[in-house]
Design a protein around this motif. Structure first.
Motif, PDB file in Angstrom:
ATOM      1  N   PHE A  75     -17.997  -9.531   0.155  1.00 10.15           N
ATOM      2  CA  PHE A  75     -17.678  -9.575   1.588  1.00 10.15           C
ATOM      3  C   PHE A  75     -16.253 -10.065   1.814  1.00 10.15           C
ATOM      4  O   PHE A  75     -15.511  -9.494   2.625  1.00 10.15           O
ATOM      5  N   PHE A 130     -13.527  -7.501   1.019  1.00  7.04           N
ATOM      6  CA  PHE A 130     -13.406  -6.510   2.092  1.00  7.04           C
ATOM      7  C   PHE A 130     -12.741  -7.120   3.319  1.00  7.04           C
ATOM      8  O   PHE A 130     -11.923  -6.468   3.981  1.00  7.04           O
ATOM      9  N   ALA A 131     -13.057  -8.366   3.638  1.00  7.80           N
ATOM     10  CA  ALA A 131     -12.446  -9.016   4.808  1.00  7.80           C
ATOM     11  C   ALA A 131     -10.937  -9.173   4.612  1.00  7.80           C
ATOM     12  O   ALA A 131     -10.163  -8.959   5.544  1.00  7.80           O
ATOM     13  N   HIS A 169      -8.838  -3.722   5.029  1.00 11.94           N
ATOM     14  CA  HIS A 169      -8.023  -3.126   6.099  1.00 11.94           C
ATOM     15  C   HIS A 169      -6.776  -2.433   5.578  1.00 11.94           C
ATOM     16  O   HIS A 169      -6.128  -1.680   6.311  1.00 11.94           O
ATOM     17  N   VAL A 199     -12.257  -7.845  13.024  1.00 11.59           N
ATOM     18  CA  VAL A 199     -13.203  -7.237  12.085  1.00 11.59           C
ATOM     19  C   VAL A 199     -13.296  -8.093  10.815  1.00 11.59           C
ATOM     20  O   VAL A 199     -14.392  -8.345  10.300  1.00 11.59           O
ATOM     21  N   SER A 200     -12.161  -8.570  10.345  1.00 17.35           N
ATOM     22  CA  SER A 200     -12.158  -9.417   9.146  1.00 17.35           C
ATOM     23  C   SER A 200     -12.941 -10.701   9.373  1.00 17.35           C
ATOM     24  O   SER A 200     -13.684 -11.147   8.495  1.00 17.35           O
ATOM     25  N   ILE A 208     -16.612  -9.864   9.130  1.00 14.72           N
ATOM     26  CA  ILE A 208     -17.039  -9.697   7.741  1.00 14.72           C
ATOM     27  C   ILE A 208     -17.115 -11.055   7.049  1.00 14.72           C
ATOM     28  O   ILE A 208     -18.052 -11.334   6.291  1.00 14.72           O
ATOM     29  N   PHE A 212     -20.364 -13.166   7.078  1.00 12.60           N
ATOM     30  CA  PHE A 212     -21.382 -12.895   6.070  1.00 12.60           C
ATOM     31  C   PHE A 212     -21.008 -13.512   4.724  1.00 12.60           C
ATOM     32  O   PHE A 212     -21.880 -13.934   3.963  1.00 12.60           O
ATOM     33  N   GLU A 213     -19.710 -13.586   4.458  1.00  6.31           N
ATOM     34  CA  GLU A 213     -19.252 -14.271   3.247  1.00  6.31           C
ATOM     35  C   GLU A 213     -19.682 -15.728   3.293  1.00  6.31           C
ATOM     36  O   GLU A 213     -20.205 -16.258   2.312  1.00  6.31           O
TER      37      GLU A 213
END
Length: 113
Positions: free
Chosen positions: A18, A21-22, A26, A40-41, A44, A47-48
């Motif tokens: 996660f 991706f965060a 992008h 958005v980051s 994400i 969830f991390e």
């Protein structure tokens, strides 16, 4: 390795997916507005944190805080290496691997008693 000792490792692995991706996802969408990318980051990253905090809480029963951090760094590098090549299409060069190996050696030293 017992499940209780292995569960923090699995949670750290998931949290790092996660977070990678965060932090870097992008980069495939450079035309997206920066403010949108930040929001958005953050989404994400939530969830991390939902995986990282329990990983550290549960892991602290078996590992010291420095050991958890060292383990997390190695997992981060492995996840990032796969992400860089597989998602971003940016292969790692010899010097990247050498630097990652030095960090892995540092993490190994943390586990020496």
């Amino acid at each position: 390795m017992s499940l209780e000792r292995f569960l923090p490792v699995l949670l750290l692995l998931g949290s790092n997916v996660f977070m990678t991706f965060a932090w870097y996802g992008h980069l495939k969408y450079k035309s997206a507005p920066l403010f949108t990318v930040i929001l958005v980051s953050w989404g994400i990253a939530f969830f991390e944190y939902c995986l990282m905090v329990p990983a550290n809480r549960l892991g602290s029963a078996f590992y010291s805080a420095p050991q958890l951090k060292g383990m997390q760094e190695v997992i981060t590098l492995l996840v990032f290496a796969a992400f860089s090549v597989g998602y971003l299409g940016q292969p790692l060069k010899w010097n990247h691997w050498a630097g990652f190996a030095l960090i892995a050696v540092a993490a190994w030293l943390i586990f020496m008693e």
